[in-house]
Design an enzyme around this catalytic site. Structure first.
Site, PDB file in Angstrom:
ATOM      1  CB  ILE A 210      -0.948  -0.016   1.215  1.00 37.26           C
ATOM      2  CG1 ILE A 210      -1.928  -1.189   1.108  1.00 37.26           C
ATOM      3  CG2 ILE A 210      -1.714   1.303   1.317  1.00 37.26           C
ATOM      4  CD1 ILE A 210      -2.783  -1.398   2.337  1.00 37.26           C
TER       5      ILE A 210
ATOM      6  CB  CYS B  44      -5.489   4.952   5.689  1.00 37.21           C
ATOM      7  SG  CYS B  44      -6.316   6.479   5.276  1.00 37.21           S
TER       8      CYS B  44
ATOM      9  CD  GLU C  60     -11.164   1.059  13.874  1.00 34.92           C
ATOM     10  OE1 GLU C  60     -11.652   0.095  13.262  1.00 34.92           O
ATOM     11  OE2 GLU C  60     -10.301   1.807  13.372  1.00 34.92           O
TER      12      GLU C  60
ATOM     13  CG  HIS D 267     -11.469   0.659   9.530  1.00 37.09           C
ATOM     14  ND1 HIS D 267     -10.959  -0.036  10.589  1.00 37.09           N
ATOM     15  CD2 HIS D 267     -10.687   0.313   8.471  1.00 37.09           C
ATOM     16  CE1 HIS D 267      -9.935  -0.777  10.217  1.00 37.09           C
ATOM     17  NE2 HIS D 267      -9.751  -0.581   8.911  1.00 37.09           N
TER      18      HIS D 267
ATOM     19  N   GLY E 163     -11.116   2.621   4.540  1.00 38.35           N
ATOM     20  CA  GLY E 163     -10.000   2.358   3.631  1.00 38.35           C
ATOM     21  C   GLY E 163     -10.296   1.328   2.566  1.00 38.35           C
TER      22      GLY E 163
END
Length: 531
Positions: free
Chosen positions: A154, A232, A263, A281, A283
């Protein structure tokens, strides 16, 4: 009887149809994963479980999964699966490590723009009937320096996008070679230099003991005044409370977060602060990414349940059913050799050579090499597997070579791993005896014969009298029981090593006591997965 799979989270109809087309019976109950009691009640009926993030595959669920053979996670993160418990039960855990890469990278770039131009706050203000043009003064992206922490799959995509935006990119990644950095068009730097130079910082590393809190209070204090931070990757990489204080003080100009320490994030020190952009969240939340990972996990699970093929497994090598009985002990050996070097090597690795001697040269060395690389990387990247490890090594520009030769020594076959860094070369060799267990037979060119245990202590020292007594007394005083103690040296009075198999974890203070001895250069605790 056809294998049976439960889909307990949302998966596309196309993915569900893949199971059926491959001869797998499938029950599609996308809300079941949220009901842990009901899941526990029915899980014993299934050979496979396909999930996203809502289903929690706990040890209790695994204990009730009497027939379960594989868990497939549509996505990269497997935090919701108890992998050690699954491994103990012989349940394969698969993920889809690359299906979300582009989507997550694009989200990081989008958040960078949002925090640079205060877009969410400006939108809210304008839609409320205000016209606060002077309030939302932003900064340009062009010409700014982007610091990328983690230049893997990524992170490398983010680098490419940022270069396209005419940004200067500096990257910190212990596995990134200078050659790969040059190929990517980025400048490889140490973390402190990145903190001092970057106008924007984006994180793209997994959560490990080494990366947890990588941007803590002390690190944030070293950042360039006016920096903007994007996360992220994983919650907990950045100390949210410390970042909130840095924003309040004006040292940090803004932040954009897609992930949080807890979370779902109902509250956070970052909420309500000026120029802080928060998303829940997202992403991996694009239509393309969700479809890709769903199709991929259905194909992988079907291939395993019908054909015995294993791919993208967290806790199982990628080998065919026919190869498994022969390869399994050597796969374990390969992983151990890689894990040994990965735990004792602190510098970035430039070259890797794997020697296959004797019978190992005629095995599926691709699988063996993948196991070596997975073991090597795992101390840094916890969720690496045998499929993703070779790709990660290639992305980082590390030179990999294999050497195969006929039997040359007393062993029918062995594997030797040698790595080269900027300042040193380290090697370790091992074999498998008739009991199927891996053994170390050489370290740093010094011959020995050592069992592999879950917890080991590796010591390098000068060969002087009294070392066995000193080590044994130090560990005994600390209540550490020694299961096996092996020694080796290159010559009398020269370099020596000790490898101890102990019955449990050892506190850092004990290692400090060992290295206090003037002849001991290094004492390191090693852990191995030998189940």
């Amino acid at each position: 009887m056809a294998p049976r799979v439960l889909v307990s989270d949302e998966l596309s109809e196309t993915a569900v149809q893949i199971f059926r087309d491959r001869g797998v019976e499938v029950d599609f109950e996308p809300q079941l994963g949220k009901d842990k009691d009901r899941l526990l009640e029915v899980i014993g009926r299934y050979d496979g479980l396909a999930i996203r993030s809502a289903t929690k595959v706990t040890e209790k669920i695994i204990e009730g999964a009497k027939n379960l053979k594989v868990v497939g996670r549509a996505g990269i993160g497997v935090d919701n699966v108890d992998i050690p418990a699954a491994s103990r039960r012989g349940i394969i855990v698969m993920n889809t490590p690359f299906g979300n890469s582009i989507t997550t990278a694009e989200h990081a770039i989008a958040l960078m723009f949002a925090v640079a131009r205060q877009l969410p706050a400006a939108d809210t203000s304008t839609q409320a009937g205000k016209w606060e043009k002077s309030k939302f003064m932003g900064v340009e992206i062009t010409g700014k320096t982007l610091g990328v922490i983690g230049a893997g799959n990524i992170g490398s995509i983010v680098c490419a996008r940022a270069i396209g935006l005419k940004m200067h990119v500096v990257a910190y990644d212990p596995f990134l070679s200078k050659e790969r950095a040059e190929e990517m068009g980025v400048t490889k730097v140490e973390l402190e230099e990145l903190l001092a130079r970057a106008d924007f910082i984006t994180l793209h590393v997994p959560m490990t003991d080494k990366t947890r809190g990588i941007l803590n209070k002390e690190a944030l204090a070293k950042t360039k005044p006016g920096v903007r931070i994007i996360n992220c990757a994983r919650g907990g990489l950045v100390d949210e409370a410390a970042l909130a204080e840095a924003i309040k003080s004006g040292h940090v100009a803004g932040a954009a977060f897609d992930v949080f320490e807890v979370e779902p994030a109902r509250e956070s020190p970052l909420f309500g602060l000026p120029n802080v952009v928060c998303t829940p969240h997202l992403g991996a939340s694009t239509t393309e990414a969700q479809e890709n990972v769903a199709l991929q996990v259905a194909e992988q699970m079907s291939d395993y349940l019908v054909k015995g093929a294993v791919s993208n497994a967290i806790n199982m090598p990628s080998i065919t059913a026919e190869e498994a009985p022969i390869l399994k002990p050597f796969i374990r050996l390969a992983d151990v050799l890689g894990a040994f070097v990965g735990q004792v090597t602190e510098e970035p690795i430039k070259e890797i050579e794997i020697l296959y001697d004797g019978v190992t040269a005629n095995m599926n060395t691709r699988a063996l090499t993948s196991a070596v690389l997975a073991g090597l990387i795992r101390p840094q990247v916890a969720d690496v597997n045998m499929v993703s490890a070779p790709i990660m090594i290639k992305e980082k520009g590390i030179v990999l070579s294999e050497v195969k030769r006929d039997k040359t020594g007393v062993f029918d076959g062995y594997i030797k791993l040698t790595v080269t860094t900027e300042s040193m070369t380290r090697s370790v060799a091992g074999t498998v005896f008739s009991d199927g267990k891996p053994r170390f037979i050489q370290i740093k060119g010094i011959n020995l014969d050592a069992d592999v245990g879950s917890h080991m202590i590796y010591i390098t020292n000068t060969d002087v009298p009294g070392m066995i007594g000193f080590i044994g007394t130090t560990l005994g005083t600390a209540g550490v029981n020694i299961a096996n103690f092996q020694l080796g040296r290159d010559k009398q009075g020269g370099d020596a090593i000790a490898l101890l198999y102990v019955d449990g974890e050892v506190e850092d203070g004990v290692l400090t006591q060992l290295t206090a001895h003037q002849a001991i250069r290094q004492a390191k605790l090693l852990t191995f997965n030998i189940d």
